[in-house]
Design an enzyme around this catalytic site. Structure first.
Site, short mmCIF file in Angstrom:
data_model
loop_
_atom_site.label_atom_id
_atom_site.label_comp_id
_atom_site.label_asym_id
_atom_site.label_seq_id
_atom_site.Cartn_x
_atom_site.Cartn_y
_atom_site.Cartn_z
CG HIS A 187 43.99 30.10 28.66
ND1 HIS A 187 43.59 28.82 28.05
CD2 HIS A 187 45.00 29.78 29.62
CE1 HIS A 187 44.20 28.04 28.66
NE2 HIS A 187 45.23 28.27 29.60
CB SER B 299 45.60 26.25 31.59
OG SER B 299 46.64 26.46 30.61
CG ASP C 125 41.92 29.35 25.19
OD1 ASP C 125 42.99 29.94 25.12
OD2 ASP C 125 41.53 28.54 25.95
#
Length: 636
Positions: free
Chosen positions: A613, A506, A581
């Site tokens: 994600h 991330s 995602d």
């Protein structure tokens, strides 16, 4: 609270404690100060003592009593009793028009969209209209012919959704809407009822997120009654918690604010008078656990003792004096009894895996109830270390964790992986068991790697100046600090500077590629998961808070974009994403790959079909094995 209870039980189980080990304790061990507080222990844990039966897990997460309010297919329903027919409150909910769900993409501390009144006669709820928001074209590839399943995704600088708040009264079946007026580019968060159920308190934030107001609305009419407090910051404000009324004085409440430079508590009246700053100092109040009416105190968690710790205090509301309730070591989570007089203190330290104390809040005494043995005793265990270095400003202390192989020999040289996150609202290094090391780090250390984790400036719970240094150029100062960590690693004789890798997910994926692209001769291998590539493709609330809009800050967006740095990649880079995602949408990675094609660089890429994600279940196992294999293939 009961969700926390489940986590307590699971924490014991994951530490390797068997049913037999738990059975050796009796419920009488919870007798403390003349009272028996065994009901504070979750049923999922108590079942292991004395043959208690397992209860249905559903009962552990529902609030006590009725009505039960819930969301189904974006609409709100409620039940008045067990087995009763659900009553539908809203009828036109859909993907683009949601009721009773989280709004503003879960920013500003928002975790849900239903707020039952204290008298249980009404429910406040969010309504989010996303029909004006652009759709991101997600695709379901598991159908015979792939189908279009879009997400409403407001990118930085583009149109955002519109949020309103309704109040539904069960006895009348009618809904009153809070009188916000035009809600365009306004954020509403931290909804709280007054103790008498007559008023609604909430924070409003402007789209630029520089101004916050605390406002009060009449729950019967929806009319705005008064503004109690306003706060401005030239960079950004960010309310994360609702106000908290004193149980013994409904005319006073506590409010969180970081206006002093650190997150602290302030005592105010319902008419808007600021009585005092209740806590003060160069530390952060991390949580309010509740109140003890007998001592007229609030129970809080802070990192006052050390930035890596979390300790529990009682704060006298009248005097402002703080009293440490725990042992002053490690990282503590407290669960307060309903009357606030007793507390379960669940903690660990870098050397102690898990301990439970029972604390008498009134007498300021504690008693150890349970201590876990080392679940890794007898295994080849890595060495877990922590220390500090100076940041790129030459002044600020940054804290790191280092994991060394079980058979570590300082005369050898080891491949080293820098694990990084680096973004807001997170930190990796804490004074918990093994310095909060992740299991993957243990796995890698057992395979002969050194792991290094550094919390750079911009990460959480170090105060406003520490956090806001990244404003309008995310990634820049963070990289400088991470390179200070690299310089430290290079100074160690056992670190092989020619075999250095980096990995993150991330924001950490963004940092991984940023480091690979800006320091191409340093990192031989990188694995970037779910990365942000260019902040113009990220969401409105988060992106604009830290970067402003692309129109307001074109230089910052250009400086931090990885598209124009794709040609700098020299080492082996693998990018991994979930193909669906909804957070860092696949466009980021796809556009980066296109830039690499045009620049002639050769990253590797892996997509997890249908995953979001973060990978879950078997995909998560596969993911970590894939990450490990990449380092084994190209770094080891």
């Amino acid at each position: 609270m009961k969700k926390i209870f489940i986590s307590i039980a699971m924490s014991l189980f994951t530490l390797g404690l068997s049913a037999q080990e738990l059975k050796q304790f009796t419920l009488e061990d919870l007798n403390f100060g003349g009272k028996n507080y065994r009901q504070m222990i979750p049923k999922t844990l108590r079942l292991w003592w004395k043959g208690h039966e397992l209860v249905n897990s559903d009962t552990l997460v529902k609030p006590k009593g009725y009505p039960q309010v819930f969301v189904r297919d974006h609409n709100i329903f409620y039940q008045t009793s067990v087995g009763s027919e659900p009553v539908q409150i809203t009828t036109d909910g859909n993907r683009q028009l949601t009721y009773g769900e989280s709004v503003h993409r879960n920013e500003f501390g928002i975790e849900g969209g239903l707020f039952l009144s204290p008298d249980k006669q009404a429910v406040a709820f969010y309504r989010m209209d996303q029909r004006m928001v652009t759709d991101y074209p997600q695709v379901n590839t598991f159908n015979r012919v792939a189908t279009y399943e879009p997400d409403s995704y407001p990118m930085a600088g583009m149109k955002s959704h519109k949020v309103t708040v309704g109040i539904y009264t069960f006895s009348t079946g009618k809904t009153v809407w809070l009188d916000f007026g035009d809600v365009t580019d306004r954020y509403f968060t931290n909804i709280c009822w007054s103790p008498d159920s007559k008023e609604i308190y909430l924070f409003e934030v402007n789209r630029d997120q520089t101004d916050t107001s605390l406002d009060v609305y009449d729950s019967a009419t929806g009319k705005k009654l008064r503004t109690l407090y306003t706060e401005h910051d030239d960079k950004y404000t960010e309310p994360q918690n609702p106000v908290m009324f004193l149980p013994w004085d409904s005319k006073k409440f506590l409010m969180f604010s970081q206006k002093s430079g650190y997150m602290h508590l302030y005592l105010m009246t319902t008419e808007g008078k600021m009585l005092k700053q209740l806590t003060d100092g160069n530390f952060v109040v991390q949580e309010v656990l509740g109140f003890c009416e007998k001592t007229k105190s609030v129970i809080i968690a802070t990192n006052e003792i050390h930035p890596l710790q979390r300790n529990l205090y009682s704060v006298d509301i009248k005097k402002g004096t703080r009293t440490l309730l725990d042992n002053g070591r490690g990282y503590h989570y407290g669960i307060l009894s309903d009357d606030g007089e007793k507390m379960i203190d669940s903690y660990s330290t870098p050397e102690e895996p898990r301990v439970y104390d029972i604390i008498d809040v009134v007498k300021k005494k504690r008693k150890e109830f349970f201590r876990s043995e080392d679940p890794w005793k007898g295994f080849a265990v890595p060495t877990f270390k922590s220390g500090s270095i100076k940041s790129a400003d030459g002044v600020t202390d940054l804290y790191y964790r280092m994991v060394l192989p079980p058979d570590f020999d300082e005369k050898k040289k080891y491949p080293t992986v820098v694990y990084v996150y680096g973004g807001p609202h997170a930190r990796n290094v804490q004074a918990q068991w093994h310095w909060a090391s992740r299991s993957w780090e243990t796995y890698m250390a057992q395979k002969g790697y050194i792991l290094f984790i550094l919390d750079n400036r911009g990460s959480s719970e170090r105060g406003k100046e520490f956090e806001q240094v990244t404003f309008r150029h995310l990634g820049v100062e963070e990289m400088k600090d991470q390179m200070c960590g690299v310089d430290f690693l290079k100074s160690l004789p056992y670190v092989d500077a020619d075999r250095m890798g980096v990995h993150g997910w991330s924001y950490g994926g963004f940092m991984t590629i940023s480091l690979m692209a800006n320091y191409p001769d340093v990192f031989k291998v990188g694995v970037a998961g779910g990365p942000v590539i260019d902040w113009k493709w990220y969401e409105v609330m988060y992106g604009e808070r830290y970067m402003d809009t692309p129109e307001q800050n074109p230089e910052g967006y250009q400086e931090t974009s990885l598209i124009n740095k794709a040609g700098n990649i020299k080492g082996r880079l693998q990018v991994i994403i979930g193909m669906n995602d909804p957070t860092c949408v696949p466009q980021h990675t796809l556009q980066f790959l296109d830039a690499c094609v045009k620049a002639g660089t050769q990253p590797d890429c892996f997509f997890y079909p249908g995953e979001g994600h973060n990978m879950v279940g078997h995909a998560s196992v596969h993911l970590h094995e894939r990450i490990t294999r990449y380092f084994d293939d190209f770094l080891k």
